[in-house]
Scaffold this motif. Sequence first.
Motif, mmCIF file in Angstrom:
data_model
loop_
_atom_site.group_PDB
_atom_site.id
_atom_site.type_symbol
_atom_site.label_atom_id
_atom_site.label_comp_id
_atom_site.label_asym_id
_atom_site.label_seq_id
_atom_site.Cartn_x
_atom_site.Cartn_y
_atom_site.Cartn_z
ATOM 1 N N VAL A 110 0.805 -1.222 0.000
ATOM 2 C CA VAL A 110 0.000 0.000 0.000
ATOM 3 C C VAL A 110 0.834 1.267 0.000
ATOM 4 C CG1 VAL A 110 -1.903 -1.147 1.159
ATOM 5 C CG2 VAL A 110 -0.145 -0.008 2.525
ATOM 6 N N GLY A 111 2.123 1.175 0.266
ATOM 7 C CA GLY A 111 2.947 2.367 0.396
ATOM 8 C C GLY A 111 3.465 2.892 -0.917
ATOM 9 N N ASN A 164 5.016 -0.806 9.342
ATOM 10 C CA ASN A 164 4.458 -1.912 8.549
ATOM 11 C C ASN A 164 4.819 -1.712 7.085
ATOM 12 O OD1 ASN A 164 3.429 -2.918 10.892
ATOM 13 N ND2 ASN A 164 1.272 -2.708 10.328
ATOM 14 N N LEU A 165 5.975 -2.203 6.722
ATOM 15 C CA LEU A 165 6.558 -1.949 5.403
ATOM 16 C C LEU A 165 5.649 -2.385 4.258
ATOM 17 C CD1 LEU A 165 9.229 -0.892 4.153
ATOM 18 C CD2 LEU A 165 10.013 -3.264 4.118
ATOM 19 N N GLY A 166 4.935 -3.484 4.423
ATOM 20 C CA GLY A 166 4.134 -4.004 3.321
ATOM 21 C C GLY A 166 2.645 -3.922 3.531
ATOM 22 N N GLY A 167 2.178 -3.166 4.530
ATOM 23 C CA GLY A 167 0.745 -3.102 4.770
ATOM 24 C C GLY A 167 0.364 -1.885 5.572
ATOM 25 N N ALA A 168 -0.938 -1.732 5.827
ATOM 26 C CA ALA A 168 -1.446 -0.583 6.571
ATOM 27 C C ALA A 168 -1.094 -0.720 8.048
ATOM 28 C CB ALA A 168 -2.956 -0.478 6.393
ATOM 29 N N TYR A 169 -1.019 0.430 8.732
ATOM 30 C CA TYR A 169 -0.791 0.385 10.178
ATOM 31 C C TYR A 169 -2.089 0.018 10.894
ATOM 32 C CZ TYR A 169 -2.744 5.190 10.290
ATOM 33 O OH TYR A 169 -3.542 6.301 10.170
ATOM 34 N N ALA A 201 13.611 12.463 4.109
ATOM 35 C CA ALA A 201 12.510 12.322 3.157
ATOM 36 C C ALA A 201 11.420 11.494 3.822
ATOM 37 C CB ALA A 201 12.988 11.651 1.874
ATOM 38 N N GLN A 202 10.160 11.864 3.575
ATOM 39 C CA GLN A 202 9.050 11.127 4.173
ATOM 40 C C GLN A 202 7.919 10.949 3.163
ATOM 41 O OE1 GLN A 202 7.353 13.185 7.529
ATOM 42 N NE2 GLN A 202 6.823 15.008 6.354
ATOM 43 N N TRP A 203 7.215 9.856 3.330
ATOM 44 C CA TRP A 203 5.999 9.558 2.565
ATOM 45 C C TRP A 203 4.944 9.278 3.612
ATOM 46 C CZ3 TRP A 203 2.255 5.899 1.698
ATOM 47 C CH2 TRP A 203 1.597 5.921 0.453
ATOM 48 N N VAL A 204 3.907 10.121 3.681
ATOM 49 C CA VAL A 204 2.973 10.111 4.809
ATOM 50 C C VAL A 204 1.559 9.820 4.324
ATOM 51 C CG1 VAL A 204 2.006 11.451 6.711
ATOM 52 C CG2 VAL A 204 4.391 11.790 6.040
ATOM 53 N N ASP A 205 1.009 8.725 4.802
ATOM 54 C CA ASP A 205 -0.406 8.416 4.593
ATOM 55 C C ASP A 205 -0.982 8.053 5.953
ATOM 56 O OD1 ASP A 205 -2.806 8.005 3.172
ATOM 57 O OD2 ASP A 205 -2.438 5.847 3.123
#
Length: 753
Positions: free
Chosen positions: A621-622, A636-641, A667-671
């Motif tokens: 999902v990321g 959670n590298l491969g899924g939602a928190y 650097a950040q990627w924020v969802d």
Amino acid sequence: MASSTPLQRIRSTGLLVTLAGSLCLGASPRAAAADTLIDIVDGVVIPGPQRDAPGSEHFLAWDGDVNTRTFSTNSGTQAAPQRTLLDLEPGGHLLSRIRINDVADNDNNGRMQQITVRLTTDIDADLSTRTYTDVTSLMVLSLPDDAPTAPNVNVTGATVEHLDTLHDGFYSLTFDPVPDVTGIEFEWANEGFFRHWTIREIEAHAAPTEDPDLLVASVVNLELPGADTILIRLRNGGQSQNLNISNVEITGGTQQGSFSSVQFPGQLTPGGVGTVEVDFDPGNTLGDFEGILTISSDDPSDPEKTITINVTRPEPPIPTGDTLIDIVAGLVAPGPGRTANNPPENAFDGDVGTHTFMTESDTQTAPQHTYLDLDDGLHNLSRIRINDVAGNDNNGRMLRIVIRVTTDTNPDLADRTYNDVTNMAVQKFDGDAEPLPNVIITGNSIEHLDTLHDGFYSITFDPVPNATSIEIEWENEGPFKHWNVREIEAYSGTASGPAVRITDISYNAFADSISISWESKDGNLYNLRSETDLPNSPTANWPIVGANQDIVATPPENTITFARPGDLTRFYVVECFPAPPVAVFSENFDAAVALPPGWTTGINPTDTGSTAWEFGIPSGVGPGAANSPPNCAATNLGGAYGADSDIYLRTPAIDLTSASGATLNFAQWVDIEARFDFGQIRLLDADAAEAEIAVLDMTIDGEDPADWESYSKKLPTPALGKNVRFEFRLNTDDFDPDPFAGWYLDNVIVTVP
């Protein structure tokens, strides 16, 4: 110390209005009926099966109805890029155009990121084994029946990179015609979680029968900071006849006077590409400019085509970090300076109750000339802040202000040679009045249109290195000409670095050498530059003297000695600039897929264990990739928190014991669900049981990220002189209605100073 004349505007060498730059193109005058629609009879998408839900059959996929779909992957597809392969009806087609409906922001998909266009002449039954070749001279146009404007794009080779955050509708991709085409390949990607439906409709069109055929956009929209040369792309779409262009000229437009000096190719061979050059010069005016360009050619269907050129010149960015310069003396001509109750040390203090050097109360002569002497030093003058009080003591509004600056040092201010400033603008800085005065700027002159304006505003212009004084020529409309300008402040910009105080220049006759000394400060570097004359250019362009470049500061003073040159006259300047930051800590997470050495993770008592900090290649999902592949850190590298998460990630101890300043960068990627869940960044004392020094950020959140973002934060003073750690913490509540990918980190760097 060297001085120079003011900076002049540098004319650029051409802005190419093609899709190698960002622009928006309008409808081409070429009729849509000039080319022929080709049936697309089959298609396949790699990876993933084609979408074949009812209403999405291939025979409806290219009918111009936005409710039908192309061959695309199933709704949940997350792989990118996609490859859409399209088979054309039997026959050899002279393909020249593809019409596409790019629907952005659909079903949680973001904007279309890019499309690469390739064609094939193979007839292999398996579309995926055919050999596809990039198209050439790719352009994006909005032809009749397309959307009113084409998307804002960059084109590199055969790839269209989309810049719009949203575009919904048809547009056309044109390219050099390719004979005997049997199929098309699109390689495309969008930025959302899901990769389906981004391209809904595709049509293929054969080259027109018209010959010669002039192809050019009818509307060009640009944003330019100032004078430039605009080059507009042309193409002869014909296949056998040369296109002869007899004339190109500016024929209209509300600001047609800003466009001039049109150059154009006299002839284009079949399929040939050329450019029309148009000079654009807005002077000092900001805002929107329109020019109408007419192209006369032997195109049989349209011998005269018009192009509307729309240029926006935005206000220049407000500079930051400028320094107030002391104004130490003044003179008004004609008439004596007004000095009663207005000593010079109070004349420029920001108090509207004080006044500048002005004429006596009954002065009626205009214009006035106010000369202002600056304190000693190298001033990179870039801004004047002025308090224009209109309607005072029977005076009307300010009519006009003209700004000039000098680098002379003549003791008589009025005898100095003053030069016009360039690229002048009126802008609002902190502390200025609201609103700004209504003005027209011509050259270095401001004509005031307000009937009343009371308060401060700022006049900016191209920086003038080594400025020594200012001349303001002004007049107002009332019978008396005094007190209209009450307060004036001068500011030095940062473009040439801070001023340097020279403490000694000496000559050693025995060694035949020169020594120069100056005050120096930690964190700065210095260059010694020299010229044999004072050229009409910034001192930053003067040659470096020998190896005297990037000289490290040795506070409180630096001294350099060098052989005396053979010139009879030579000028020197010491240039100061901040030393670049030095990284004292860096981690890109690429060395291992486990916890890097010195890093620690942990949980707090309320955590449910559904989320953990992990390291490796992002998937699921990321983001599609790390900011600097291959690895990053993530919740959670491969899924939602998960819900009720309270976890932290801490850096190793970072030594700031000798730092005079420091900055955290990453650097950040924020969802992260806005307002309910959030990330935090804490600064901890590594030598005091991780005691909290400060909270750098309390609420990091945001949904549907477009891409990785840069984060930078200067550290507070209590962090300096310590060994510190940074803590990245994720807190989530007990309700999780929708899955969110979480917080991804990469390239954590701490720099000093």
